[in-house]
Structures are given as C-alpha cells and as structure tokens.
Design an enzyme around this catalytic site. Structure first.
Site, PDB file in Angstrom:
ATOM      1  N   TYR A 129      15.628   5.208  12.802  1.00 15.04           N
ATOM      2  CA  TYR A 129      15.286   4.569  11.521  1.00 15.04           C
ATOM      3  C   TYR A 129      16.552   4.015  10.859  1.00 15.04           C
ATOM      4  N   GLY A 156      11.948  22.837   7.441  1.00 17.27           N
ATOM      5  CA  GLY A 156      13.117  22.796   8.326  1.00 17.27           C
ATOM      6  C   GLY A 156      14.390  23.191   7.577  1.00 17.27           C
ATOM      7  N   GLN A 215       8.264   1.289   9.056  1.00 19.37           N
ATOM      8  CA  GLN A 215       7.961   2.633   9.540  1.00 19.37           C
ATOM      9  C   GLN A 215       9.051   3.448   8.837  1.00 19.37           C
ATOM     10  N   SER A 265      18.512   1.265   2.877  1.00 19.59           N
ATOM     11  CA  SER A 265      18.393   2.713   2.646  1.00 19.59           C
ATOM     12  C   SER A 265      19.722   3.447   2.760  1.00 19.59           C
ATOM     13  N   ARG A 314       4.184   9.887  -3.239  1.00 20.53           N
ATOM     14  CA  ARG A 314       4.991  10.002  -2.032  1.00 20.53           C
ATOM     15  C   ARG A 314       4.121  10.422  -0.854  1.00 20.53           C
ATOM     16  N   GLY A 315       4.389   9.887   0.333  1.00 23.08           N
ATOM     17  CA  GLY A 315       3.663  10.283   1.546  1.00 23.08           C
ATOM     18  C   GLY A 315       3.813  11.783   1.770  1.00 23.08           C
ATOM     19  N   THR A 363       0.818  -1.222   0.000  1.00 20.85           N
ATOM     20  CA  THR A 363       0.000   0.000   0.000  1.00 20.85           C
ATOM     21  C   THR A 363       0.849   1.269   0.000  1.00 20.85           C
ATOM     22  N   GLY A 364       2.172   1.124   0.105  1.00 22.30           N
ATOM     23  CA  GLY A 364       3.051   2.300   0.134  1.00 22.30           C
ATOM     24  C   GLY A 364       3.420   2.772  -1.261  1.00 22.30           C
ATOM     25  N   GLU A 381      19.972   6.063   4.223  1.00 19.32           N
ATOM     26  CA  GLU A 381      20.027   6.601   5.583  1.00 19.32           C
ATOM     27  C   GLU A 381      21.053   5.840   6.434  1.00 19.32           C
ATOM     28  N   ARG A 390      20.147  15.922  -0.981  1.00 19.07           N
ATOM     29  CA  ARG A 390      19.763  14.533  -1.220  1.00 19.07           C
ATOM     30  C   ARG A 390      19.973  14.177  -2.691  1.00 19.07           C
ATOM     31  N   ALA A 418      19.347  14.877  14.984  1.00 27.09           N
ATOM     32  CA  ALA A 418      20.637  14.633  14.322  1.00 27.09           C
ATOM     33  C   ALA A 418      20.322  14.585  12.829  1.00 27.09           C
TER      34      ALA A 418
HETATM   35  P1  NAP Z   1       5.941   4.011   2.505  1.00 22.49           P
HETATM   36  O1  NAP Z   1       5.212   4.698   1.405  1.00 22.49           O
HETATM   37  O2  NAP Z   1       5.995   4.643   3.844  1.00 22.49           O
HETATM   38  O3  NAP Z   1       5.301   2.537   2.647  1.00 22.49           O
HETATM   39  C1  NAP Z   1       5.555   1.743   3.762  1.00 22.49           C
HETATM   40  C2  NAP Z   1       4.673   0.522   3.706  1.00 22.49           C
HETATM   41  O4  NAP Z   1       4.930  -0.283   4.870  1.00 22.49           O
HETATM   42  C3  NAP Z   1       3.160   0.816   3.712  1.00 22.49           C
HETATM   43  O5  NAP Z   1       2.517  -0.076   2.841  1.00 22.49           O
HETATM   44  C4  NAP Z   1       2.782   0.512   5.145  1.00 22.49           C
HETATM   45  O6  NAP Z   1       1.432   0.117   5.287  1.00 22.49           O
HETATM   46  C5  NAP Z   1       3.679  -0.672   5.417  1.00 22.49           C
HETATM   47  N1  NAP Z   1       3.820  -0.970   6.848  1.00 22.49           N
HETATM   48  C6  NAP Z   1       4.183  -0.131   7.830  1.00 22.49           C
HETATM   49  N2  NAP Z   1       4.189  -0.763   9.017  1.00 22.49           N
HETATM   50  C7  NAP Z   1       3.819  -2.038   8.771  1.00 22.49           C
HETATM   51  C8  NAP Z   1       3.628  -3.189   9.578  1.00 22.49           C
HETATM   52  N3  NAP Z   1       3.829  -3.150  10.913  1.00 22.49           N
HETATM   53  N4  NAP Z   1       3.261  -4.345   8.995  1.00 22.49           N
HETATM   54  C9  NAP Z   1       3.033  -4.404   7.653  1.00 22.49           C
HETATM   55  N5  NAP Z   1       3.185  -3.337   6.839  1.00 22.49           N
HETATM   56  C10 NAP Z   1       3.574  -2.178   7.390  1.00 22.49           C
HETATM   57  O7  NAP Z   1       7.457   3.723   2.080  1.00 22.49           O
HETATM   58  P2  NAP Z   1       8.124   3.708   0.608  1.00 22.49           P
HETATM   59  O8  NAP Z   1       8.632   5.074   0.319  1.00 22.49           O
HETATM   60  O9  NAP Z   1       7.225   3.015  -0.313  1.00 22.49           O
HETATM   61  O10 NAP Z   1       9.419   2.823   0.888  1.00 22.49           O
HETATM   62  C11 NAP Z   1       9.373   1.408   0.759  1.00 22.49           C
HETATM   63  C12 NAP Z   1      10.531   0.809   1.551  1.00 22.49           C
HETATM   64  O11 NAP Z   1      11.767   1.310   1.048  1.00 22.49           O
HETATM   65  C13 NAP Z   1      10.531   1.144   3.035  1.00 22.49           C
HETATM   66  O12 NAP Z   1      11.060   0.034   3.721  1.00 22.49           O
HETATM   67  C14 NAP Z   1      11.484   2.323   3.149  1.00 22.49           C
HETATM   68  O13 NAP Z   1      12.028   2.378   4.433  1.00 22.49           O
HETATM   69  C15 NAP Z   1      12.511   1.931   2.102  1.00 22.49           C
HETATM   70  N6  NAP Z   1      13.234   3.024   1.462  1.00 22.49           N
HETATM   71  C16 NAP Z   1      12.545   4.052   0.894  1.00 22.49           C
HETATM   72  C17 NAP Z   1      13.244   5.043   0.228  1.00 22.49           C
HETATM   73  C18 NAP Z   1      12.515   6.202  -0.409  1.00 22.49           C
HETATM   74  O14 NAP Z   1      13.183   7.210  -0.719  1.00 22.49           O
HETATM   75  N7  NAP Z   1      11.223   6.085  -0.676  1.00 22.49           N
HETATM   76  C19 NAP Z   1      14.651   4.989   0.143  1.00 22.49           C
HETATM   77  C20 NAP Z   1      15.302   3.890   0.703  1.00 22.49           C
HETATM   78  C21 NAP Z   1      14.587   2.905   1.353  1.00 22.49           C
HETATM   79  P3  NAP Z   1       0.245   1.193   5.588  1.00 22.49           P
HETATM   80  O15 NAP Z   1      -0.173   1.676   4.224  1.00 22.49           O
HETATM   81  O16 NAP Z   1      -0.767   0.361   6.270  1.00 22.49           O
HETATM   82  O17 NAP Z   1       0.811   2.285   6.414  1.00 22.49           O
HETATM   83  O1  G4F Z   2      12.004  13.842   2.813  1.00 19.29           O
HETATM   84  P1  G4F Z   2      12.664  13.477   4.082  1.00 19.29           P
HETATM   85  O2  G4F Z   2      11.817  13.331   5.277  1.00 19.29           O
HETATM   86  O3  G4F Z   2      13.470  12.147   3.746  1.00 19.29           O
HETATM   87  P2  G4F Z   2      14.731  11.430   4.430  1.00 19.29           P
HETATM   88  O4  G4F Z   2      14.854  11.785   5.856  1.00 19.29           O
HETATM   89  O5  G4F Z   2      15.906  11.681   3.558  1.00 19.29           O
HETATM   90  O6  G4F Z   2      14.288   9.894   4.348  1.00 19.29           O
HETATM   91  C1  G4F Z   2      13.747   9.340   3.152  1.00 19.29           C
HETATM   92  O7  G4F Z   2      14.790   8.845   2.357  1.00 19.29           O
HETATM   93  C2  G4F Z   2      15.511   7.740   2.937  1.00 19.29           C
HETATM   94  C3  G4F Z   2      16.614   7.367   1.954  1.00 19.29           C
HETATM   95  O8  G4F Z   2      17.743   8.159   2.216  1.00 19.29           O
HETATM   96  C4  G4F Z   2      14.556   6.597   3.170  1.00 19.29           C
HETATM   97  F1  G4F Z   2      15.219   5.531   3.656  1.00 19.29           F
HETATM   98  C5  G4F Z   2      13.476   7.044   4.139  1.00 19.29           C
HETATM   99  O9  G4F Z   2      12.546   5.981   4.311  1.00 19.29           O
HETATM  100  C6  G4F Z   2      12.757   8.249   3.544  1.00 19.29           C
HETATM  101  O10 G4F Z   2      12.080   7.804   2.385  1.00 19.29           O
HETATM  102  O11 G4F Z   2      13.808  14.557   4.417  1.00 19.29           O
HETATM  103  C7  G4F Z   2      14.790  14.913   3.497  1.00 19.29           C
HETATM  104  C8  G4F Z   2      15.584  16.103   4.026  1.00 19.29           C
HETATM  105  C9  G4F Z   2      16.067  15.935   5.473  1.00 19.29           C
HETATM  106  O12 G4F Z   2      17.412  16.377   5.554  1.00 19.29           O
HETATM  107  C10 G4F Z   2      15.176  16.863   6.270  1.00 19.29           C
HETATM  108  O13 G4F Z   2      15.783  17.421   7.438  1.00 19.29           O
HETATM  109  O14 G4F Z   2      14.735  17.243   4.035  1.00 19.29           O
HETATM  110  C11 G4F Z   2      14.944  17.956   5.231  1.00 19.29           C
HETATM  111  N1  G4F Z   2      13.753  18.773   5.525  1.00 19.29           N
HETATM  112  C12 G4F Z   2      13.735  20.132   5.588  1.00 19.29           C
HETATM  113  N2  G4F Z   2      12.502  20.547   5.922  1.00 19.29           N
HETATM  114  C13 G4F Z   2      12.531  18.319   5.801  1.00 19.29           C
HETATM  115  C14 G4F Z   2      11.735  19.443   6.052  1.00 19.29           C
HETATM  116  N3  G4F Z   2      12.027  17.070   5.843  1.00 19.29           N
HETATM  117  C15 G4F Z   2      10.711  16.918   6.125  1.00 19.29           C
HETATM  118  N4  G4F Z   2      10.191  15.661   6.129  1.00 19.29           N
HETATM  119  N5  G4F Z   2       9.894  17.992   6.405  1.00 19.29           N
HETATM  120  C16 G4F Z   2      10.365  19.279   6.373  1.00 19.29           C
HETATM  121  O15 G4F Z   2       9.632  20.236   6.630  1.00 19.29           O
END
Ligand code: NAP
Ligand code: G4F
Length: 319
Positions: free
Chosen positions: A148, A210, A82, A124, A183-184, A11-12, A126, A216, A279
């Site tokens: 995380y 922020g 999460q 990730s 994207r969320g 669902t993500g 991260e 990135r 941090a």
């Molecule tokens: P996302 O939109 O936040 O989706 C996360 C998914 O995990 C949702 O379907 C959520 O379900 C599910 N989930 C959360 N808690 C759960 C639980 N306890 N049991 C079963 N399902 C659960 O994340 P995404 O951006 O698609 O990312 C996908 C994966 O890649 C994640 O593991 C993320 O950490 C990793 N990642 C993402 C990025 C990025 O930039 N997008 C980069 C590197 C790694 P609900 O819909 O019910 O909340």
């Molecule tokens: O969009 P962000 O929240 O993503 P972040 O922290 O880079 O994490 C995402 O990417 C990771 C891969 O590197 C994934 F693993 C993780 O699951 C997620 O998808 O923040 C990006 C940057 C940060 O430096 C944050 O401090 O944007 C900066 N920022 C500035 N103002 C903000 C804001 N971030 C958020 N969320 N909200 C703000 O208002």
C-alpha cells in the site's frame, strides 16, 4: 457561480464527509461509484438525493474519461483506493492497480478531458513508513513498508510529475491517520470501539488485536476533509502534511475506549499474532506547520474527543 466537483471514493469514510462539506459550500457534487453485487451507499444514504453518482472504476480508464466528460469538474478529489494496509500484502497487485496506477488514470483523464480542473490526490503518511525523520514533514524522505505504501508513493510522484510536466493544478495531501464513526471496521480504531461496544452490551467477551505499541498521529476525518478543500483553493498547487502533531499508542486508544464504558482493557484484550504485519510502521508523527501557515488549517477534535465520539456512536448502534 456554482462549482462542480468529482469525488472518487465517495462511498468511503472521507468521501462521505467531503461530499457533505462541498454540498454545504454550494457545489454540484458528483461521485464515482463502482459496480458491486450489493450497493455500498450506507455512508452517503442521507445525501443521495443531493448528489450525482456516476458508475466507474479506477482500474478502467474509459470509465474515468467518461466520468469527467459527464460532469466537467472544476475540482477532482481522488480518494478512491484499496486503503487497508493489511490487505495490501494479500492483494498486492490489486492494491498497486487501484491505489497506484488508479491515481495515474485519474490524472490522465483530467489531462486529456479537462486539463484546467484542480486535482487533489489522497496521499498518505504510510509513505514515510520506516521514518527517516521525526516529526515527518513535506521534505522527509519516503520509506514505505507495505505494498500500500509503495502504491501511494507511486501516486504521489505521478501527481508531482503531472504538475511539473503539464502545468496541471495537482496537489498531494499527505494525510496522517484520521478516523470517525464512519471508519471501516477493519481499521484498528473502529475495530476497538466496535469491540468495546459489543463487550459492554454483552455480545462478546474478548477483543483480539495485534501490536499494541504501534504509535499513530490520529485526527478526526471531518477536520481533514476541510484541509483537502483548502488545498484546492490556493493560488498554486503544492503538497501538504495534515496531522495533529501528537502521537498515541494503540494501547492508549484501547485504554481510553474501555474506560469510557467503565471497563479495564486488560480483562478483555488478547494479543493475537495473526494481526501483526510482515513489516510494521511503528511510529508516525506529523508536522502540520505548512498547512497551518499556508491556509490556516487546524484540528478541531482532540484525540480524547475522537475516541469518545466513536465509542458513543458504536454504543448507540448496539443499543
Ligand atoms: P475508505 O473508507 O477505504 O474508502 C475508499 C473508497 O475507495 C471507497 O469509496 C471505495 O469504494 C473506493 N474504491 C476502492 N476501490 C475502487 C476502485 N477500484 N474503483 C473505484 N473506487 C474504488 O478510505 P478513506 O479512509 O475514506 O480514505 C480515503 C483516501 O485517503 C484513500 O485513498 C486512502 O488511501 C487515503 N488516506 C486515508 C487516510 C485515513 O487515515 N483514513 C490517511 C491517509 C490517506 P467501495 O465503497 O465500493 O469499496
Ligand atoms: O488502523 P490501521 O489498520 O491503520 P494504518 O495501517 O495506520 O493505515 C491507515 O492510515 C494510513 C495513514 O497513515 C492510511 F493511509 C491508510 O489508508 C489507513 O487509513 O493500523 C494502525 C496500527 C498499525 O500499526 C497496526 O499494526 O494499529 C496496529 N494494530 C494493532 N492491532 C492493528 C491491530 N491494526 C489493525 N487494523 N487491526 C488490529 O487488530
């Protein structure tokens, strides 16, 4: 022969794009969904009739065992987590349970019930956190900067360990930030494009953010799910960085987004300390050479195209 895949996190953002890709490739697609008071299937509504949903949760081993028993997958993509870094400071234990231990539970379910299935773990950038080398590649040491990041390092090593201990096909995709109109809303890119669209449509007057100087390596989620699939089509399991090799600041993203609707960001953006992190990860830049050379992955959507795609989509929503 038709292959079967199980996607946790269907669902993500990524789960929805990956499900579409696997359906296009003729897979039987199963998705793990957790029970919520209101179902969250907005991103997969258009394919609900083509996929099979199984109820389960990454904190519940029985449900994961049950899921693999039901679908007997050849490929398992563990995308559930999460995934919001900010929340990992307010819910560190839940983040560790789902994002860290959850990955181990998925590996255990596969080891016990379908050990020949190939596993993809959503690792990730991260994990690099306070970067020890630039650009970051597969051998760059990890230095996570959030609960995380710590949980993802645990999941990464669990995946490597199951590969080495049990000879399982388990690969880590170390993906840098990837975004899309799906994207969320709390992630910075979508928060910006949503905020810009609201301002452009007269629904808001400011956008509070922020750290505008964070950098990135941003790509398009649709491109990145292709890399996930490609990793599981290789002869043997391995770990790969997936990134664009280009870094941009939050400020640059904001600037382009506002200029797309003919506005100057300086008139609307307010820097609010509430959005700074305890941090910060200040600079991430990936080196995707290994993924490019091993299986020919390449980014198709550029940074500018990505920002414009997201703005267009949010403008449509508000109009
Ligand atoms: P996302 O939109 O936040 O989706 C996360 C998914 O995990 C949702 O379907 C959520 O379900 C599910 N989930 C959360 N808690 C759960 C639980 N306890 N049991 C079963 N399902 C659960 O994340 P995404 O951006 O698609 O990312 C996908 C994966 O890649 C994640 O593991 C993320 O950490 C990793 N990642 C993402 C990025 C990025 O930039 N997008 C980069 C590197 C790694 P609900 O819909 O019910 O909340
Ligand atoms: O969009 P962000 O929240 O993503 P972040 O922290 O880079 O994490 C995402 O990417 C990771 C891969 O590197 C994934 F693993 C993780 O699951 C997620 O998808 O923040 C990006 C940057 C940060 O430096 C944050 O401090 O944007 C900066 N920022 C500035 N103002 C903000 C804001 N971030 C958020 N969320 N909200 C703000 O208002």
């Amino acid at each position: 022969m038709t292959k079967t895949a199980l996607i946790t996190g269907i669902t993500g953002q990524d789960g929805s794009y990956l499900a579409e890709l696997l359906l296009e490739k003729g897979y039987d697609v199963y998705g793990l969904v957790r029970r919520l008071s209101t179902p969250n299937v907005g991103r997969i509504e258009h394919i609900l009739r083509d996929i099979n949903l199984i109820e389960g949760d990454l904190t519940d081993q029985c449900s994961l065992n049950n899921a693999v028993d039901i679908c007997k997958p050849e490929e398992v993509y563990n995308l559930a987590a999460q995934s919001f870094v900010g929340t990992s400071w307010t819910q560190p234990i839940a983040t560790g349970e789902v994002t860290g231990l959850g990955a181990l539970r998925v590996l255990e379910a596969v080891r016990q019930r379908c050990p020949d299935a190939k596993v993809y773990q959503a690792s990730s950038s991260e994990m690099f956190g306070k970067v020890q080398e630039t650009p970051q590649r597969e051998l760059t040491p990890f230095y996570p900067r959030s609960p995380y990041g710590i949980a993802k390092v645990y999941a990464y090593w669990a995946t490597v360990n199951y590969r080495e201990s049990y000879d399982m096909f388990a690969s880590n995709g170390i993906l840098f930030n990837h975004e899309s109109p799906r994207r969320g809303i709390e992630f910075v890119t979508r928060k910006i494009t949503d905020g810009v669209a609201r301002i452009a449509c007269g629904l808001d007057t400011e956008l509070r953010l922020g750290n505008l100087d964070a950098m990135r390596d941003w790509g398009f989620a649709g491109d990145y799910v292709k890399a996930m699939w490609m990793m599981l089509q290789q002869e043997s399991a391995d770990d790969y960085v997936v990134a664009t090799g280009e870094a941009h600041s939050v400020r640059e993203f904001v600037q382009i987004a506002f200029s797309e609707v003919g506005l100057n960001y300086e008139d609307y953006v307010v820097v609010d300390p509430k959005f700074f992190r305890p941090a910060e990860v200040t600079f991430l830049l990936g080196d995707p050479t290994k993924a490019q050379e091993s299986f020919g992955w390449k980014q198709e959507v550029s940074f500018e195209e990505l920002v414009k795609m997201m703005i267009r989509s949010d403008m449509e929503l508000y109009k």
